[in-house]
Motif scaffolding. Structure first.
Motif, PDB file in Angstrom:
ATOM      1  N   TYR A   1      -1.421  -6.065   4.999  1.00 47.33           N
ATOM      2  CA  TYR A   1      -0.780  -4.899   5.601  1.00 47.33           C
ATOM      3  C   TYR A   1       0.638  -5.225   6.063  1.00 47.33           C
ATOM      4  N   LEU A   2       0.834  -6.449   6.552  1.00 50.47           N
ATOM      5  CA  LEU A   2       2.187  -6.829   6.966  1.00 50.47           C
ATOM      6  C   LEU A   2       3.094  -6.989   5.753  1.00 50.47           C
ATOM      7  N   PHE A   3       2.544  -7.444   4.631  1.00 57.83           N
ATOM      8  CA  PHE A   3       3.335  -7.501   3.401  1.00 57.83           C
ATOM      9  C   PHE A   3       3.739  -6.088   2.985  1.00 57.83           C
ATOM     10  N   ILE A   4       2.807  -5.154   3.039  1.00 53.06           N
ATOM     11  CA  ILE A   4       3.115  -3.762   2.705  1.00 53.06           C
ATOM     12  C   ILE A   4       4.188  -3.220   3.638  1.00 53.06           C
ATOM     13  N   ARG A   5       4.045  -3.477   4.928  1.00 56.32           N
ATOM     14  CA  ARG A   5       5.019  -2.973   5.901  1.00 56.32           C
ATOM     15  C   ARG A   5       6.421  -3.472   5.598  1.00 56.32           C
ATOM     16  N   ASN A   6       6.536  -4.753   5.282  1.00 56.73           N
ATOM     17  CA  ASN A   6       7.866  -5.338   5.092  1.00 56.73           C
ATOM     18  C   ASN A   6       8.428  -5.120   3.692  1.00 56.73           C
ATOM     19  N   HIS A   7       7.643  -4.442   2.842  1.00 54.81           N
ATOM     20  CA  HIS A   7       8.120  -4.033   1.513  1.00 54.81           C
ATOM     21  C   HIS A   7       7.694  -2.575   1.296  1.00 54.81           C
ATOM     22  N   ARG A   8       7.882  -1.778   2.333  1.00 53.17           N
ATOM     23  CA  ARG A   8       7.263  -0.443   2.394  1.00 53.17           C
ATOM     24  C   ARG A   8       7.592   0.445   1.201  1.00 53.17           C
ATOM     25  N   GLN A   9       8.796   0.381   0.675  1.00 52.34           N
ATOM     26  CA  GLN A   9       9.188   1.272  -0.417  1.00 52.34           C
ATOM     27  C   GLN A   9       8.447   0.973  -1.711  1.00 52.34           C
ATOM     28  N   ARG A  10       7.817  -0.193  -1.790  1.00 53.68           N
ATOM     29  CA  ARG A  10       7.058  -0.557  -2.990  1.00 53.68           C
ATOM     30  C   ARG A  10       5.634  -0.003  -2.984  1.00 53.68           C
ATOM     31  N   PHE A  11       5.246   0.680  -1.908  1.00 52.72           N
ATOM     32  CA  PHE A  11       3.859   1.096  -1.774  1.00 52.72           C
ATOM     33  C   PHE A  11       3.745   2.585  -1.452  1.00 52.72           C
ATOM     34  N   ALA A  12       2.591   3.138  -1.808  1.00 53.84           N
ATOM     35  CA  ALA A  12       2.363   4.574  -1.696  1.00 53.84           C
ATOM     36  C   ALA A  12       2.074   4.988  -0.251  1.00 53.84           C
ATOM     37  N   ASP A  13       2.001   6.297  -0.038  1.00 55.61           N
ATOM     38  CA  ASP A  13       1.740   6.821   1.306  1.00 55.61           C
ATOM     39  C   ASP A  13       0.260   6.814   1.656  1.00 55.61           C
ATOM     40  N   ARG A  14      -0.595   6.567   0.655  1.00 56.28           N
ATOM     41  CA  ARG A  14      -2.026   6.447   0.903  1.00 56.28           C
ATOM     42  C   ARG A  14      -2.477   5.073   0.409  1.00 56.28           C
ATOM     43  N   THR A  15      -3.330   4.419   1.197  1.00 58.67           N
ATOM     44  CA  THR A  15      -3.884   3.121   0.819  1.00 58.67           C
ATOM     45  C   THR A  15      -5.401   3.223   0.781  1.00 58.67           C
ATOM     46  N   ILE A  16      -6.001   2.615  -0.225  1.00 55.36           N
ATOM     47  CA  ILE A  16      -7.457   2.663  -0.374  1.00 55.36           C
ATOM     48  C   ILE A  16      -8.023   1.249  -0.453  1.00 55.36           C
ATOM     49  N   ALA A  17      -9.305   1.145  -0.196  1.00 54.09           N
ATOM     50  CA  ALA A  17     -10.019  -0.129  -0.319  1.00 54.09           C
ATOM     51  C   ALA A  17     -11.422   0.172  -0.809  1.00 54.09           C
ATOM     52  N   GLU A  18     -11.787  -0.382  -1.959  1.00 61.43           N
ATOM     53  CA  GLU A  18     -13.128  -0.199  -2.502  1.00 61.43           C
ATOM     54  C   GLU A  18     -14.033  -1.332  -2.014  1.00 61.43           C
ATOM     55  N   LEU A  19     -15.153  -0.949  -1.432  1.00 61.05           N
ATOM     56  CA  LEU A  19     -16.123  -1.938  -0.982  1.00 61.05           C
ATOM     57  C   LEU A  19     -17.253  -2.045  -2.002  1.00 61.05           C
ATOM     58  N   ARG A  20     -17.638  -3.271  -2.302  1.00 63.77           N
ATOM     59  CA  ARG A  20     -18.724  -3.485  -3.250  1.00 63.77           C
ATOM     60  C   ARG A  20     -19.999  -2.820  -2.763  1.00 63.77           C
ATOM     61  N   GLY A  21     -20.714  -2.184  -3.685  1.00 61.29           N
ATOM     62  CA  GLY A  21     -21.956  -1.525  -3.333  1.00 61.29           C
ATOM     63  C   GLY A  21     -23.140  -2.476  -3.341  1.00 61.29           C
ATOM     64  N   VAL A  22     -24.327  -1.917  -3.197  1.00 60.54           N
ATOM     65  CA  VAL A  22     -25.554  -2.708  -3.112  1.00 60.54           C
ATOM     66  C   VAL A  22     -25.893  -3.282  -4.489  1.00 60.54           C
ATOM     67  N   ILE A  23     -26.121  -4.582  -4.526  1.00 62.67           N
ATOM     68  CA  ILE A  23     -26.535  -5.295  -5.737  1.00 62.67           C
ATOM     69  C   ILE A  23     -27.893  -5.929  -5.450  1.00 62.67           C
ATOM     70  N   ASP A  24     -28.845  -5.777  -6.382  1.00 65.83           N
ATOM     71  CA  ASP A  24     -30.169  -6.340  -6.127  1.00 65.83           C
ATOM     72  C   ASP A  24     -30.204  -7.838  -6.427  1.00 65.83           C
ATOM     73  N   GLU A  25     -31.352  -8.454  -6.165  1.00 64.53           N
ATOM     74  CA  GLU A  25     -31.473  -9.904  -6.306  1.00 64.53           C
ATOM     75  C   GLU A  25     -31.259 -10.383  -7.738  1.00 64.53           C
ATOM     76  N   ALA A  26     -31.492  -9.503  -8.705  1.00 66.35           N
ATOM     77  CA  ALA A  26     -31.318  -9.869 -10.112  1.00 66.35           C
ATOM     78  C   ALA A  26     -29.881  -9.639 -10.588  1.00 66.35           C
ATOM     79  N   GLY A  27     -29.011  -9.173  -9.669  1.00 68.95           N
ATOM     80  CA  GLY A  27     -27.623  -8.921 -10.040  1.00 68.95           C
ATOM     81  C   GLY A  27     -27.386  -7.540 -10.612  1.00 68.95           C
ATOM     82  N   GLY A  28     -28.388  -6.668 -10.527  1.00 68.15           N
ATOM     83  CA  GLY A  28     -28.244  -5.310 -11.025  1.00 68.15           C
ATOM     84  C   GLY A  28     -27.836  -4.347  -9.929  1.00 68.15           C
ATOM     85  N   SER A  29     -27.489  -3.138 -10.320  1.00 68.65           N
ATOM     86  CA  SER A  29     -27.068  -2.105  -9.376  1.00 68.65           C
ATOM     87  C   SER A  29     -28.005  -0.916  -9.463  1.00 68.65           C
ATOM     88  N   PRO A  30     -28.727  -0.585  -8.398  1.00 71.63           N
ATOM     89  CA  PRO A  30     -29.605   0.591  -8.420  1.00 71.63           C
ATOM     90  C   PRO A  30     -28.841   1.878  -8.726  1.00 71.63           C
TER      91      PRO A  30
END
Length: 343
Positions: A147-176
């Motif tokens: 976030y501090l990198f974004i702040r100090n290079h603000r013009q290089r970044f958009a007005d909205r920021t997103i973050a994708e969080l990994r969802g639930v993965i089962d013990e076999a490595g699959g996704s329900p």
């Protein structure tokens, strides 16, 4: 001060690859594939070297390094503007309410709508910390340095920021979620789709994914229960995002159903509360009596950017830094640094 954040380079390929092998799947931004990771590092170098301060399809990869041993023990990424090379798809959870006069009944149906609403946003992601270093606030150091990198290079970044969080993965490595929704249309397992997306992008989603809404009530229970739920290892990351002002606004990942968090860039806490100061004194006694709280501070632009924890005593006209931090990051009296409170 032992650890610092700096831009990654090709010399970091092997340790990043070793970390990628530890993710356990579903970590699209950090695939355990040397060719894909090498391409990321090349793209990152081009982003740091790019002339101009406009929002562009840049990638910035950083690493957490032990300044004493030189070991790389963590990594993170920033995407300047998503959805430029190929569409950025999400599912948006909506609702349809219908009423029957004869039955005297109103029914609300929750629906997954395929969406590109988040195209053009900046994305923070690819954060991974070596299991041996998950203490002492290092996860927060990696996350907030972005976030501090974004702040100090603000013009290089958009007005909205997103973050994708990994969802639930089962013990076999699959996704329900994948098994209950998208997997029905692709003829491939979650692991296969996840690997293909990491290497080649998600244009195949645009080619094969049905464009019609999906009624959540029609999904199997195993898929419904994980919608918008982060992987257990991502719960702490979700709390950190919420503390920074991110919120879940009903967008989920199309692969594993994990939540996509969003924030107005200028309202992210670290960006909003950061201060620029000029160092007026460097002292070995700074913080000696534990009366000055450690700060998260940064110095440098683009490929010279570095971040770390250190003692900064901000007295207005006088700003004192501890000698260890100054030496580790080559800071001298008269240099300008950006800092934010650690907590």
């Amino acid at each position: 001060m032992t650890f610092l954040i700096r831009p990654a380079n090709m010399g970091d390929l092997q340790p990043i690859y070793e970390m990628a092998k530890r993710t356990g799947g579903g970590f699209t931004n950090l695939p355990p594939d040397k060719k894909a990771l090498s391409a990321k590092l090349e793209r990152s170098a081009a982003g740091f070297d790019r002339v101009g301060d406009d929002v562009a399809d840049d990638l910035y990869v950083f690493v957490l390094q032990n300044s004493v041993t030189g070991e790389v023990r963590g990594t993170c990424q920033i995407f300047g503007k998503v959805g430029q090379r190929w569409p950025f798809y999400s599912y948006r959870i909506g609702a349809l309410t219908q009423h029957s006069v004869e039955l005297e009944r109103t029914f609300r149906a929750d629906i997954l709508n395929l969406s590109t609403d988040l195209e053009g946003a900046t994305e923070v992601g690819g954060l991974f910390l070596h299991p041996g270093e998950r203490a002492g606030g290092l996860g927060m150091l990696i996350a907030r340095s972005r976030y501090l990198f974004i702040r100090n290079h603000r013009q290089r970044f958009a007005d909205r920021t997103i973050a994708e969080l990994r969802g639930v993965i089962d013990e076999a490595g699959g996704s329900p979620f994948w098994d209950g929704v998208a997997g029905r249309f692709f003829g491939m397992s979650f692991q296969e789709a996840d690997e293909f997306n990491a290497k080649f992008g998600n244009q195949f989603i645009a080619d094969l994914m049905p464009k019609h809404p999906v009624y959540i009530a029609m999904l199997q229970e195993s898929a419904k229960t994980v919608i918008g739920v982060p992987h257990p290892s991502g719960r702490a990351a979700m709390r950190m995002l919420e503390n920074e002002g991110f919120a879940w606004e009903n967008y989920i990942d199309i692969f594993d159903g994990g939540p996509t968090m969003t924030a107005r860039t200028d309202q992210i806490r670290s960006i909003r509360e950061a201060k620029d100061v000029t160092i007026t004194e460097i002292s070995p006694s700074a913080g000696e009596q534990n009366i000055h709280q450690k700060k998260l501070f940064t110095i440098g632009r683009l490929h010279t950017f570095k971040a770390a924890y250190g003692w900064i005593d901000d007295r207005g006209d006088d700003v004192i830094m501890d000698t260890e931090s100054a030496q580790a990051l080559n800071i001298s009296v008269g240099d300008q640094v950006t800092y934010v409170e650690r907590s």
